[in-house]
Design an enzyme around this catalytic site. Structure first.
Site, short mmCIF file in Angstrom:
data_model
loop_
_atom_site.label_atom_id
_atom_site.label_comp_id
_atom_site.label_asym_id
_atom_site.label_seq_id
_atom_site.Cartn_x
_atom_site.Cartn_y
_atom_site.Cartn_z
N CYS A 9 0.87 -1.19 0.00
CA CYS A 9 0.00 0.00 0.00
C CYS A 9 0.90 1.23 0.00
O CYS A 9 2.07 1.14 -0.39
CB CYS A 9 -0.98 -0.03 1.17
SG CYS A 9 -0.23 0.02 2.82
N ASN A 12 2.26 1.47 4.40
CA ASN A 12 2.55 0.21 5.11
C ASN A 12 2.24 0.32 6.61
O ASN A 12 2.90 -0.32 7.42
CB ASN A 12 4.00 -0.24 4.88
CG ASN A 12 4.30 -1.69 5.28
OD1 ASN A 12 5.41 -2.01 5.65
ND2 ASN A 12 3.31 -2.56 5.24
N CYS A 14 -1.46 0.79 7.39
CA CYS A 14 -2.90 0.46 7.51
C CYS A 14 -3.29 -0.76 6.68
O CYS A 14 -3.48 -1.85 7.22
CB CYS A 14 -3.77 1.66 7.10
SG CYS A 14 -3.75 3.00 8.32
N ARG A 15 -3.41 -0.59 5.37
CA ARG A 15 -4.00 -1.65 4.55
C ARG A 15 -3.11 -2.86 4.38
O ARG A 15 -3.56 -4.00 4.59
CB ARG A 15 -4.39 -1.10 3.16
CG ARG A 15 -5.52 -0.11 3.23
CD ARG A 15 -5.63 0.67 1.93
NE ARG A 15 -4.45 1.53 1.73
CZ ARG A 15 -4.19 2.23 0.64
NH1 ARG A 15 -5.03 2.15 -0.39
NH2 ARG A 15 -3.13 2.99 0.56
N SER A 16 -1.85 -2.66 3.99
CA SER A 16 -1.01 -3.85 3.70
C SER A 16 -0.63 -4.63 4.96
O SER A 16 -0.62 -5.86 4.91
CB SER A 16 0.20 -3.51 2.83
OG SER A 16 1.08 -2.62 3.45
N ASP A 124 -8.46 3.47 1.70
CA ASP A 124 -7.44 3.75 2.71
C ASP A 124 -8.09 4.31 3.97
O ASP A 124 -8.55 5.46 3.98
CB ASP A 124 -6.43 4.75 2.15
CG ASP A 124 -5.22 4.89 3.05
OD1 ASP A 124 -5.29 4.46 4.23
OD2 ASP A 124 -4.19 5.41 2.58
P1 4NP Z 1 -1.80 2.85 4.13
O1 4NP Z 1 -2.39 4.23 4.68
O2 4NP Z 1 -1.24 3.15 2.74
O3 4NP Z 1 -2.97 1.95 4.06
O4 4NP Z 1 -0.73 2.43 5.10
C1 4NP Z 1 -1.64 5.42 4.80
C2 4NP Z 1 -1.10 5.74 6.00
C3 4NP Z 1 -0.38 6.92 6.13
C4 4NP Z 1 -0.21 7.74 5.04
C5 4NP Z 1 -0.74 7.40 3.83
C6 4NP Z 1 -1.45 6.23 3.71
N1 4NP Z 1 0.50 8.96 5.18
O5 4NP Z 1 0.60 9.69 4.20
O6 4NP Z 1 1.01 9.23 6.28
#
Ligand code: 4NP
Length: 151
Positions: A9, A12, A14-16, A124
């Site tokens: 994702c 790294n 939340c989703r993955s 997300d």
């Molecule tokens: P993820 O979510 O891609 O599912 O881990 C996010 C978590 C944090 C951020 C972006 C996406 N960020 O920009 O901090």
């Protein structure tokens, strides 16, 4: 056999990592021996554990994400894994740019494993705040992936 699977994702956190934890638990329950990891296309959260509210929602369903640490996806991952699964359009575009000519990993979109869900991306929850909605979809997609691996 596809046994080394990498989820990717953006951050790294939340989703993955959720997909990693869910698939690992489901594979263990089915007695399947898989090597599962996750990574982000970005480097902002490298070394951090999964996002607190994401960990809490996962923990409520019995998935312990606390030992996971964020890392950035690397070109070598295309040789280390059999299957690399991205969560959304931006992840897929970043992975296509990174993919080396000699990479052996198959690259796919996680949602493509279960077209009947109608989803084309895993939303997300860092932005939607719907951690349970994301976990619902991740569980459905993980079940579909294991069904396909077992078929
Ligand atoms: P993820 O979510 O891609 O599912 O881990 C996010 C978590 C944090 C951020 C972006 C996406 N960020 O920009 O901090």
């Amino acid at each position: 056999m596809t046994h080394r699977i990498l989820f990717v994702c953006l951050g790294n956190i939340c989703r993955s990592p959720s997909a990693e934890g869910v698939l690992r638990a489901m594979a263990e329950a089915r007695g399947l021996d898989l090597s599962i990891d996750s990574a982000g296309t970005g480097d902002w959260h490298v070394g951090e554990p999964p996002y607190g509210p994401m960990q809490a929602a996962a923990s409520a369903r019995g998935y312990d994400l606390s030992t996971l640490r964020a890392r950035q996806v690397a070109v070598e991952d295309f040789a280390r894994f059999d299957l690399i699964l991205g969560m959304d359009d931006a992840n897929m575009a970043a992975l296509e740019r990174l993919r080396p000519a000699e990479g052996t990993a198959r690259l796919a979109r996680f949602t493509d494993l279960a077209p009947d869900t109608g989803a084309t991306e895993v939303p997300d929850p860092y932005y939607t705040r719907d951690f349970d909605g994301t976990l619902d979809l991740v569980e459905t997609l993980s079940r579909a992936l294991l069904d396909q691996l077992e078929a």
